[in-house]
Structure formats: C-alpha cells, structure tokens
Design a protein around this motif. Structure first.
Motif, PDB file in Angstrom:
ATOM      1  N   GLY A   1      19.951   3.295  -1.005  1.00  0.00           N
ATOM      2  CA  GLY A   1      19.478   3.632  -2.339  1.00  0.00           C
ATOM      3  C   GLY A   1      18.060   4.158  -2.411  1.00  0.00           C
ATOM      4  N   ALA A   2      17.540   4.702  -1.336  1.00  0.00           N
ATOM      5  CA  ALA A   2      16.192   5.273  -1.363  1.00  0.00           C
ATOM      6  C   ALA A   2      16.268   6.773  -1.619  1.00  0.00           C
ATOM      7  N   ASP A   3      15.382   7.249  -2.456  1.00  0.00           N
ATOM      8  CA  ASP A   3      15.187   8.677  -2.670  1.00  0.00           C
ATOM      9  C   ASP A   3      13.906   9.044  -1.922  1.00  0.00           C
ATOM     10  N   VAL A   4      14.037   9.310  -0.625  1.00  0.00           N
ATOM     11  CA  VAL A   4      12.876   9.559   0.223  1.00  0.00           C
ATOM     12  C   VAL A   4      12.289  10.928  -0.107  1.00  0.00           C
TER      13      VAL A   4
ATOM     14  N   ILE B   1      11.260  -4.527  -6.748  1.00  0.00           N
ATOM     15  CA  ILE B   1      11.696  -3.147  -6.566  1.00  0.00           C
ATOM     16  C   ILE B   1      12.229  -2.597  -7.886  1.00  0.00           C
ATOM     17  N   ALA B   2      13.014  -3.391  -8.596  1.00  0.00           N
ATOM     18  CA  ALA B   2      13.591  -2.950  -9.874  1.00  0.00           C
ATOM     19  C   ALA B   2      12.507  -2.583 -10.876  1.00  0.00           C
ATOM     20  N   TYR B   3      11.426  -3.315 -10.887  1.00  0.00           N
ATOM     21  CA  TYR B   3      10.346  -3.121 -11.850  1.00  0.00           C
ATOM     22  C   TYR B   3       9.534  -1.857 -11.554  1.00  0.00           C
ATOM     23  N   ALA B   4       9.505  -1.422 -10.298  1.00  0.00           N
ATOM     24  CA  ALA B   4       8.690  -0.277  -9.880  1.00  0.00           C
ATOM     25  C   ALA B   4       9.329   1.051 -10.262  1.00  0.00           C
ATOM     26  N   ASP B   5       8.461   2.034 -10.472  1.00  0.00           N
ATOM     27  CA  ASP B   5       8.915   3.410 -10.674  1.00  0.00           C
ATOM     28  C   ASP B   5       9.003   4.154  -9.349  1.00  0.00           C
ATOM     29  N   ALA B   6       8.218   3.711  -8.366  1.00  0.00           N
ATOM     30  CA  ALA B   6       8.179   4.349  -7.053  1.00  0.00           C
ATOM     31  C   ALA B   6       7.713   3.313  -6.031  1.00  0.00           C
ATOM     32  N   ILE B   7       7.998   3.606  -4.757  1.00  0.00           N
ATOM     33  CA  ILE B   7       7.690   2.660  -3.676  1.00  0.00           C
ATOM     34  C   ILE B   7       7.036   3.403  -2.514  1.00  0.00           C
ATOM     35  N   VAL B   8       5.999   2.785  -1.951  1.00  0.00           N
ATOM     36  CA  VAL B   8       5.360   3.286  -0.740  1.00  0.00           C
ATOM     37  C   VAL B   8       5.422   2.159   0.292  1.00  0.00           C
TER      38      VAL B   8
ATOM     39  N   LYS C   1      22.268  -1.304  -2.181  1.00  0.00           N
ATOM     40  CA  LYS C   1      21.319  -0.274  -2.617  1.00  0.00           C
ATOM     41  C   LYS C   1      19.981  -0.957  -2.919  1.00  0.00           C
ATOM     42  N   VAL C   2      19.421  -1.583  -1.896  1.00  0.00           N
ATOM     43  CA  VAL C   2      18.191  -2.367  -2.006  1.00  0.00           C
ATOM     44  C   VAL C   2      17.107  -1.607  -2.765  1.00  0.00           C
ATOM     45  N   TYR C   3      16.971  -0.316  -2.487  1.00  0.00           N
ATOM     46  CA  TYR C   3      15.867   0.465  -3.052  1.00  0.00           C
ATOM     47  C   TYR C   3      16.171   1.027  -4.443  1.00  0.00           C
ATOM     48  N   GLN C   4      17.371   0.803  -4.940  1.00  0.00           N
ATOM     49  CA  GLN C   4      17.731   1.047  -6.334  1.00  0.00           C
ATOM     50  C   GLN C   4      17.419   2.472  -6.816  1.00  0.00           C
ATOM     51  N   ASN C   5      17.627   3.431  -5.923  1.00  0.00           N
ATOM     52  CA  ASN C   5      17.439   4.855  -6.220  1.00  0.00           C
ATOM     53  C   ASN C   5      16.012   5.217  -6.611  1.00  0.00           C
ATOM     54  N   LYS C   6      15.046   4.458  -6.129  1.00  0.00           N
ATOM     55  CA  LYS C   6      13.636   4.715  -6.418  1.00  0.00           C
ATOM     56  C   LYS C   6      13.100   5.807  -5.491  1.00  0.00           C
TER      57      LYS C   6
END
Length: 173
Positions: A134-137, A66-73, A100-105
């Motif tokens: 920590g998700a920016d949906v 997750i940290a390495y990604a710029d965005a998540i689907v 904050k699992v999703y690290q504000n992605k």
C-alpha cells in the motif's frame, strides 16, 4: 500536510534517523511527527504468538500513526543487506492488521550508511516491495558515506549534489 517520519532502525544514534529528520525539514509547511521504533518494541512475530496474544496494542498504534499522516518519509538502516530485525518485526505485526500497511500514502524512501554502498540493498528491497503493502513510492534516494557527506554537528549536507537530489525527492510529496 502531516508527515510521519522514522528510521527503520532501533539505534539510539541512528544516522538514518538524522537523515529522515533532515529530509522532512526540507518540506515546506509540513507538520512532522518523528517516531522512534523503539517505542513499538514487541515480541518477535509468529503465528503462534498472534493466536495466543492477539495483535499487540503497539502495532495498532503504529498503524494508526500511518493512518493519521498525509505522507511518510522512511530512512532504512541496513543489517547484512536487509531490514533491521526491529523494523521487520514491527512491520510483520502491523501487516497482520492490514497487508496494506502504508494505506496508499505517498512515501519517500531513503537509506544511508557509513560506507559507499549507502544501504542501497535494503533500499532496493523496500522500493520493490512497498507498493505491495500500500505504498505510493514517490521517490527514493541512497546516501553513501554518510559522515563524508553530512555534518552531524551542524546537521547539514556537505555534498551539494546529494542535497539537491534529496530536495528533488522530498518535493515529490
């Protein structure tokens, strides 16, 4: 852009995995990494196990992906109106590293099912809770009656309106 995608399902034949992969194929100039949550199977989370074993390396690896990604689907499968046990366990262990699992992605949250509900119950839960973790949906979309709306052999949408909705959703990244 580095996009991480996965189905919140441990089914080898996951229609949510098909949906997640298809959705990321619509993102221009994306470097996509597809995860299989079966690769992150761990003992069922409990405070006792955490005290005894510590945080499993697989949870740390998932967190680093997750940290390495710029965005998540993510495409959520629905079991009895909720998350699959496999995803919930992975999430629970990972949340012990950082709430904050999703690290504000930025994230796109999807769900589908064979029936007309389109796994909308679990998607609603995910959309409502993800910001606390920590998700920016950026967008969410439920795809009802997957097999009526998606050709699994050709890997393409049969329903133009749902395809347009999916394109609009992923364009938010």
């Amino acid at each position: 852009m580095k996009v991480l995608t996965f189905a919140a399902s441990n089914s080898k034949k996951s229609i949510n995995k098909q949906l997640a992969i298809y959705a990321t194929s619509l993102i221009e100039d994306a470097e996509v990494e597809v995860l299989d949550i079966n690769d992150f199977e761990m003992p069922i989370y409990s405070q006792d196990r955490e005290e005894e074993l510590g945080i499993p390396e697989k949870a740390k690896l998932f967190y680093s992906k997750i940290a390495y990604a710029d965005a998540i689907v993510v495409a959520f499968a629905e079991h009895n109106g909720s998350y699959t046990a496999a995803y919930k366990n992975l999430f629970d262990w990972t949340s012990r590293i950082d709430m904050k699992v999703y690290q504000n992605k930025p994230m796109i949250l999807l769900a589908t099912s064979p029936g007309p509900g389109g796994a909308s119950s679990v998607l609603t839960s995910a959309v409502n809770s993800a910001p606390f973790f920590g998700a920016d949906v950026k967008a969410s979309l439920s795809i009802p009656s997957f097999y009526d709306n998606f050709d699994v052999i050709q890997q393409e949408f049969l329903n133009a309106e749902l395809l347009n909705q999916l394109k609009r959703a992923v364009s938010q990244l």
